[in-house]
Design a protein around this motif. Structure first.
Motif, PDB file in Angstrom:
ATOM      1  N   UNK A  65       0.776  -1.233   0.000  1.00 16.74           N
ATOM      2  CA  UNK A  65       0.000   0.000   0.000  1.00 16.74           C
ATOM      3  C   UNK A  65       0.802   1.275   0.000  1.00 16.74           C
ATOM      4  N   UNK A  66       2.115   1.157  -0.231  1.00 14.04           N
ATOM      5  CA  UNK A  66       2.988   2.325  -0.169  1.00 14.04           C
ATOM      6  C   UNK A  66       3.016   3.129  -1.469  1.00 14.04           C
ATOM      7  N   UNK A  67       3.235   4.413  -1.341  1.00 13.33           N
ATOM      8  CA  UNK A  67       3.599   5.256  -2.477  1.00 13.33           C
ATOM      9  C   UNK A  67       5.056   4.973  -2.788  1.00 13.33           C
ATOM     10  N   UNK A  68       5.387   4.829  -4.073  1.00 13.68           N
ATOM     11  CA  UNK A  68       6.741   4.453  -4.473  1.00 13.68           C
ATOM     12  C   UNK A  68       7.396   5.549  -5.307  1.00 13.68           C
ATOM     13  N   UNK A  69       8.602   5.911  -4.899  1.00 12.54           N
ATOM     14  CA  UNK A  69       9.445   6.800  -5.700  1.00 12.54           C
ATOM     15  C   UNK A  69      10.537   5.936  -6.309  1.00 12.54           C
ATOM     16  N   UNK A  70      10.643   5.938  -7.621  1.00 11.94           N
ATOM     17  CA  UNK A  70      11.641   5.136  -8.301  1.00 11.94           C
ATOM     18  C   UNK A  70      12.945   5.889  -8.492  1.00 11.94           C
ATOM     19  N   UNK A  71      14.068   5.201  -8.201  1.00  9.77           N
ATOM     20  CA  UNK A  71      15.384   5.755  -8.528  1.00  9.77           C
ATOM     21  C   UNK A  71      15.666   5.336  -9.969  1.00  9.77           C
ATOM     22  N   UNK A  72      15.706   6.293 -10.865  1.00  3.78           N
ATOM     23  CA  UNK A  72      15.783   5.997 -12.305  1.00  3.78           C
ATOM     24  C   UNK A  72      17.034   5.203 -12.661  1.00  3.78           C
ATOM     25  N   UNK A  73      16.842   4.134 -13.443  1.00  3.78           N
ATOM     26  CA  UNK A  73      17.940   3.274 -13.889  1.00  3.78           C
ATOM     27  C   UNK A  73      17.782   3.002 -15.384  1.00  3.78           C
ATOM     28  N   UNK A  74      18.760   3.425 -16.180  1.00  3.92           N
ATOM     29  CA  UNK A  74      18.706   3.267 -17.632  1.00  3.92           C
ATOM     30  C   UNK A  74      19.755   2.297 -18.158  1.00  3.92           C
ATOM     31  N   UNK A  75      20.709   1.862 -17.316  1.00  3.57           N
ATOM     32  CA  UNK A  75      21.801   1.008 -17.799  1.00  3.57           C
ATOM     33  C   UNK A  75      21.385  -0.451 -17.923  1.00  3.57           C
ATOM     34  N   UNK A  76      20.366  -0.840 -17.178  1.00  3.27           N
ATOM     35  CA  UNK A  76      19.811  -2.175 -17.252  1.00  3.27           C
ATOM     36  C   UNK A  76      18.360  -2.047 -17.699  1.00  3.27           C
ATOM     37  N   UNK A  77      17.807  -3.101 -18.252  1.00  4.55           N
ATOM     38  CA  UNK A  77      16.424  -3.040 -18.721  1.00  4.55           C
ATOM     39  C   UNK A  77      15.506  -3.415 -17.563  1.00  4.55           C
ATOM     40  N   UNK A  78      14.919  -2.416 -16.960  1.00  5.23           N
ATOM     41  CA  UNK A  78      14.053  -2.613 -15.802  1.00  5.23           C
ATOM     42  C   UNK A  78      12.722  -1.904 -16.051  1.00  5.23           C
ATOM     43  N   UNK A  79      11.638  -2.598 -15.781  1.00  3.46           N
ATOM     44  CA  UNK A  79      10.317  -1.988 -15.836  1.00  3.46           C
ATOM     45  C   UNK A  79      10.113  -1.206 -14.547  1.00  3.46           C
ATOM     46  N   UNK A  80      10.171   0.100 -14.642  1.00  3.48           N
ATOM     47  CA  UNK A  80       9.975   0.945 -13.465  1.00  3.48           C
ATOM     48  C   UNK A  80       8.608   1.622 -13.468  1.00  3.48           C
ATOM     49  N   UNK A  81       7.712   1.117 -14.327  1.00  2.40           N
ATOM     50  CA  UNK A  81       6.389   1.717 -14.458  1.00  2.40           C
ATOM     51  C   UNK A  81       5.523   1.649 -13.194  1.00  2.40           C
ATOM     52  N   UNK A  82       5.752   0.690 -12.279  1.00  2.08           N
ATOM     53  CA  UNK A  82       4.918   0.696 -11.064  1.00  2.08           C
ATOM     54  C   UNK A  82       5.138   1.905 -10.155  1.00  2.08           C
ATOM     55  N   UNK A  83       6.239   2.623 -10.331  1.00  4.91           N
ATOM     56  CA  UNK A  83       6.532   3.768  -9.457  1.00  4.91           C
ATOM     57  C   UNK A  83       5.500   4.875  -9.650  1.00  4.91           C
ATOM     58  N   UNK A  84       5.161   5.523  -8.557  1.00  7.62           N
ATOM     59  CA  UNK A  84       4.246   6.661  -8.610  1.00  7.62           C
ATOM     60  C   UNK A  84       4.968   7.928  -9.031  1.00  7.62           C
ATOM     61  N   UNK A  85       6.247   8.012  -8.673  1.00  9.31           N
ATOM     62  CA  UNK A  85       7.091   9.154  -9.015  1.00  9.31           C
ATOM     63  C   UNK A  85       8.467   8.611  -9.374  1.00  9.31           C
ATOM     64  N   UNK A  86       9.257   9.408 -10.097  1.00 11.29           N
ATOM     65  CA  UNK A  86      10.618   9.019 -10.454  1.00 11.29           C
ATOM     66  C   UNK A  86      11.582  10.144 -10.124  1.00 11.29           C
ATOM     67  N   UNK A  87      12.826   9.760  -9.832  1.00 17.81           N
ATOM     68  CA  UNK A  87      13.876  10.748  -9.617  1.00 17.81           C
ATOM     69  C   UNK A  87      15.176  10.251 -10.203  1.00 17.81           C
TER      70      UNK A  87
END
Length: 222
Positions: free
Chosen positions: A184-206
């Protein structure tokens, strides 16, 4: 208002996820029993997985006929050797100290919820000089199922005495984000572009801790 900030460690506080990822290629090649290239997308399956889960993925990628137990033993030795040599301060996201300072100033609890072993977590946080800044450190070793199972985040919230709507998780991997969202948490994603990761579940990105702090400040006043 926020009452707790919960950090993943590998790939967030320190750039260990990518260090391990880059050297895994040679480990896989050493036991590989086919000549098919292993794509970046295929290898990225390991990102966010616990140490006890990675050998099974490595076995699948390599096509090795070695027993899984043997691969687990070899990978543990590889892992221990790798991280006995890493300069953690060199890969420490030191701008996390801005978030720590903000949290302390606003009486926001701080926790680490990592799939890694407690000794690994404590070693890294101690070397980076921030271990004592956290109110709680939780290891995946204490749970039957690692991330993406939400148990680790539910336990962290319960132990802190904070409800999910008043807390935020900072994660980089898909599995970690799903784990936090499941609690049930709000998620802030630490952006990662060097590996192929689905970061779409994050509510926010940095892109870094400074951008993540800006998000935290906005959430704190909402």
């Amino acid at each position: 208002m926020l009452q707790a900030i919960i950090f993943d460690m590998d790939g967030v506080i320190v750039d260990t996820e990518y260090v391990e990822f880059t050297l895994q290629k040679q480990f896989i090649a050493d036991i590989q029993e086919h000549h098919r290239p292993i794509t970046l997308e295929q290898q990225s399956e390991v990102v966010g997985k616990s140490l006890r889960e990675i050998p099974e993925i490595v076995k699948k990628l390599s096509g090795s006929s070695l027993p899984l137990a043997e691969i687990q033993t070899r990978y543990q030795a590889f892992f221990n050797d790798l991280f006995s040599k890493v300069d953690y301060l060199a890969i420490f996201r030191s701008d996390i100290k801005q978030i720590i300072a903000f949290a302390k100033a606003h009486r926001i609890k701080l926790a680490v919820a990592s799939s890694s072993a407690l000794s690994h977590i404590n070693n890294i946080l101690t070397e980076c000089g921030i271990k004592d800044d956290f109110d709680l450190i939780v290891t995946g070793d204490d749970f039957a199922r690692s991330k993406p199972d939400p148990a680790i985040y539910r336990y962290t919230l319960d132990t802190l005495g904070v409800s999910a709507e008043h807390a935020v998780a900072i994660e980089d991997s898909y599995y970690g984000m799903i784990s936090a969202k499941g609690a049930g948490l709000t998620v802030i994603g630490y952006e990662e572009k060097r590996m192929i990761i689905d970061q779409s579940p994050a509510d926010y990105m940095g892109k870094d801790m400074s951008e993540i702090l800006a998000v935290i400040k906005r959430l704190h006043v909402e």
